[in-house]
Motif scaffolding. Structure first.
Motif, PDB file in Angstrom:
ATOM      1  N   TYR A 290       0.836  -1.203   0.000  1.00 49.10           N
ATOM      2  CA  TYR A 290       0.000   0.000   0.000  1.00 49.10           C
ATOM      3  C   TYR A 290       0.869   1.250   0.000  1.00 49.10           C
ATOM      4  N   ALA A 291       1.991   1.214   0.744  1.00 48.91           N
ATOM      5  CA  ALA A 291       2.862   2.390   0.821  1.00 48.91           C
ATOM      6  C   ALA A 291       3.742   2.519  -0.416  1.00 48.91           C
ATOM      7  N   TRP A 292       4.278   1.374  -0.906  1.00 48.59           N
ATOM      8  CA  TRP A 292       5.125   1.355  -2.106  1.00 48.59           C
ATOM      9  C   TRP A 292       4.568   0.297  -3.054  1.00 48.59           C
ATOM     10  N   PRO A 293       3.696   0.670  -3.978  1.00 51.68           N
ATOM     11  CA  PRO A 293       2.922  -0.294  -4.777  1.00 51.68           C
ATOM     12  C   PRO A 293       3.741  -1.321  -5.541  1.00 51.68           C
ATOM     13  N   ASN A 294       5.008  -1.023  -5.885  1.00 50.85           N
ATOM     14  CA  ASN A 294       5.793  -1.989  -6.654  1.00 50.85           C
ATOM     15  C   ASN A 294       6.614  -2.931  -5.784  1.00 50.85           C
ATOM     16  N   PHE A 295       6.420  -2.870  -4.478  1.00 47.06           N
ATOM     17  CA  PHE A 295       7.176  -3.715  -3.561  1.00 47.06           C
ATOM     18  C   PHE A 295       6.869  -5.191  -3.819  1.00 47.06           C
ATOM     19  N   MET A 296       7.901  -5.969  -4.132  1.00 48.98           N
ATOM     20  CA  MET A 296       7.812  -7.419  -4.376  1.00 48.98           C
ATOM     21  C   MET A 296       6.825  -7.776  -5.486  1.00 48.98           C
ATOM     22  N   ALA A 297       6.607  -6.853  -6.416  1.00 58.10           N
ATOM     23  CA  ALA A 297       5.602  -7.087  -7.459  1.00 58.10           C
ATOM     24  C   ALA A 297       5.909  -8.316  -8.299  1.00 58.10           C
ATOM     25  N   GLU A 298       7.197  -8.573  -8.545  1.00 55.56           N
ATOM     26  CA  GLU A 298       7.576  -9.720  -9.370  1.00 55.56           C
ATOM     27  C   GLU A 298       7.598 -11.016  -8.568  1.00 55.56           C
TER      28      GLU A 298
ATOM     29  N   VAL B 117       0.934 -22.850   0.679  1.00 58.56           N
ATOM     30  CA  VAL B 117       1.970 -23.040  -0.341  1.00 58.56           C
ATOM     31  C   VAL B 117       1.356 -22.912  -1.733  1.00 58.56           C
ATOM     32  N   GLY B 118       0.172 -23.502  -1.917  1.00 58.34           N
ATOM     33  CA  GLY B 118      -0.487 -23.422  -3.210  1.00 58.34           C
ATOM     34  C   GLY B 118      -0.797 -21.994  -3.630  1.00 58.34           C
ATOM     35  N   TYR B 119      -1.170 -21.156  -2.657  1.00 58.98           N
ATOM     36  CA  TYR B 119      -1.461 -19.755  -2.979  1.00 58.98           C
ATOM     37  C   TYR B 119      -0.251 -19.063  -3.603  1.00 58.98           C
ATOM     38  N   GLN B 120       0.940 -19.411  -3.124  1.00 60.19           N
ATOM     39  CA  GLN B 120       2.142 -18.750  -3.638  1.00 60.19           C
ATOM     40  C   GLN B 120       2.364 -19.082  -5.122  1.00 60.19           C
ATOM     41  N   PHE B 121       1.749 -20.173  -5.586  1.00 60.01           N
ATOM     42  CA  PHE B 121       1.873 -20.560  -6.999  1.00 60.01           C
ATOM     43  C   PHE B 121       0.579 -20.287  -7.772  1.00 60.01           C
ATOM     44  N   GLY B 122      -0.297 -19.494  -7.180  1.00 65.48           N
ATOM     45  CA  GLY B 122      -1.525 -19.122  -7.870  1.00 65.48           C
ATOM     46  C   GLY B 122      -2.590 -20.196  -7.875  1.00 65.48           C
ATOM     47  N   ILE B 123      -2.484 -21.183  -6.997  1.00 64.88           N
ATOM     48  CA  ILE B 123      -3.469 -22.263  -6.939  1.00 64.88           C
ATOM     49  C   ILE B 123      -4.521 -21.906  -5.893  1.00 64.88           C
ATOM     50  N   HIS B 124      -5.661 -21.427  -6.343  1.00 63.81           N
ATOM     51  CA  HIS B 124      -6.745 -21.071  -5.431  1.00 63.81           C
ATOM     52  C   HIS B 124      -8.032 -20.944  -6.236  1.00 63.81           C
ATOM     53  N   GLU B 125      -9.162 -20.892  -5.527  1.00 68.29           N
ATOM     54  CA  GLU B 125     -10.460 -20.823  -6.194  1.00 68.29           C
ATOM     55  C   GLU B 125     -10.967 -19.402  -6.374  1.00 68.29           C
TER      56      GLU B 125
END
Length: 451
Positions: A34-42, A103-111
């Motif tokens: 929220y403070a720095w929008p590009n933080f860890m974006a990649e 762990v799955g969330y970190q790889f985009g595995i979610h509903e």
């Protein structure tokens, strides 16, 4: 401890506190974005930080409820836990399911459904674990003494399991989906979880004030009735803008306004019992949490909820930082403080030492609670500015976000303070326990298990 199987609660509390620490970490990461929008974006998109933060909150609180139930049920039922083996197995299943989802969330595995993002097979494992827990505790209750505390607690836990089943219903129509989605999200936190909260708070007050059980149980039944009366139809304040029939606007406005009453009743209940009872219980830190919980819950869930629950106000404030302010203080006051209070009370018995590290624990209380209140005020001001600029003046969403940078920096600072308080608390729970020296100067010993 009166019963050896109460020690089953210890691993539940340990896992819960580990997940609590992770929740705080992901909250700090999200606040930094929220403070720095590009933080860890990649490395990690914001939506993954947020889903991790919110899911960890739900999971560690559920583990805390389970641990608290295993701790108090033997005393209330006057018998050992039905099967400690079942308890350890269901803890392993629940912890594995939660870790796999994270762990799955970190790889985009979610509903993609907020709070219910877990993949289907994770939901199945959670359900199996919860049913094992309910079987184990219900069998303990069935063979033992029945009290208002354990009956209300089990009613809340069984209803939580029933409403969880709607997490499996995922209709294609978005309006229908949201209608039943709230049957899990709202009817948990503003309905049946309040029963669990009232029962656990009642247990703490019985143990620490010495007030007659019958007096506390009468209060408990009143609070439960008020919670169910207001909370069930109060769900309607989530139906304003999702395409539900218009009659939900007056119903939601009226009954969600009444949701303030049970939280106020809990404040009166806690302080009345404290005043009537003896105020010299050795675990001062646990008493502080027991009194702080309903107080902060009243302001977070009651007052801040009321501020934007009426539909003609919610029309403008819906989805702004006002909602975030309410959510943070409500969850912290009603459930986080409750579980930290239960753990504060139980750990000396579970570790077989006298009440210990109380000053450090109370410092953690004041730092965390003060920081959470400051965060709430900050987000409230941000939400008011956002509502006026975006919803009244019609400014572009991202233009408005640029105007809120100072508030987001202040929120991040409050989050850092929460993290400091959390570290102090976790150390107070699990770190070395200093022996206490009473006024007479005689050293208290705690047996071979003392730290």
């Amino acid at each position: 401890m009166k019963y050896e199987t109460q020690r089953v609660a210890l691993p539940f509390f340990m896992v819960a506190m580990a997940l609590f620490a992770l929740q705080v970490v992901f909250g700090l990461l999200a606040a930094t974005v929220y403070a720095w929008p590009n933080f860890m974006a990649e490395l990690m998109p914001f939506n993954i930080m947020r889903v991790s933060h919110t899911n960890l909150l739900i999971v560690w609180l559920l583990l805390g409820f389970m641990g608290a139930t295993y701790y108090l049920m033997p005393e209330e039922a006057e018998r050992e836990i039905h099967s400690p083996t079942i308890a350890y197995i269901q803890l392993a299943i629940f912890a594995f399911a939660g870790a796999a989802a994270l762990v799955g969330y970190q790889f985009g595995i979610h509903e993609g459904r907020e709070f219910l993002e877990q993949p289907f097979w994770v939901k199945v494992l959670i359900t199996i674990s919860f049913l094992m827990f309910l079987f184990n505790t219900s069998m303990t209750l069935a063979k033992g003494r029945r009290t208002a505390i354990n009956l209300v607690l089990m009613l809340g836990l069984w209803l939580a399991a029933v409403f969880w089943l709607f997490a499996f219903y995922n209709p294609s129509n978005l309006a229908v989906d949201k209608l039943y989605w709230w049957w899990v999200v709202h009817l948990w936190v503003e309905g049946v979880w309040e029963l669990i909260m009232a029962a656990l708070l009642g247990y703490l007050l019985i143990k620490m004030t010495g007030v007659d059980r019958e007096v506390i149980e009468k209060w408990l039944y009143i609070i439960v009735g008020l919670s169910l009366f207001s909370g069930l139809l109060g769900t309607g304040h989530h139906y304003y803008w999702i395409g539900a029939p218009s009659y939900w606007q007056p119903i939601g406005s009226i009954f969600s306004t009444l949701e303030v009453i049970p939280f106020f009743a809990m404040v009166v209940f806690a302080f009345t019992m404290f005043w009537k009872g003896s105020r010299n219980h050795p675990n001062k830190a646990a008493m502080l949490w027991a009194l702080g919980c309903p107080t902060v819950a009243f302001f977070g869930a009651g007052v801040w909820g009321f501020m934007h629950t009426l539909h003609w106000i919610n029309y403008y404030s819906h989805g702004t930082q006002v909602t975030a302010a309410h959510g943070h203080l409500a969850f912290y006051g009603a459930y986080v403080m409750l579980m930290l209070g239960i753990i504060t009370f139980a750990m000396p018995q579970l570790r077989r030492v006298q009440p210990y590290n109380q000053v450090l624990n109370m410092w953690g209380f004041w730092i965390m609670t003060g920081a959470m209140c400051f965060m709430t005020f900050t987000l409230t001001f941000a939400g008011v500015v956002q509502t006026h600029l975006q919803r009244v003046l019609g400014m572009n969403y991202m233009e408005v976000q640029d105007q809120l940078g100072l508030f987001y920096l202040m929120r991040l600072g409050a989050g850092v303070a929460v993290a400091i308080g959390a570290v102090m608390l976790i150390y107070a729970f699990f770190g070395p326990a200093r022996e206490q020296v009473p006024a007479g100067g005689t050293q208290l010993t705690a047996g071979p298990d003392r730290a």
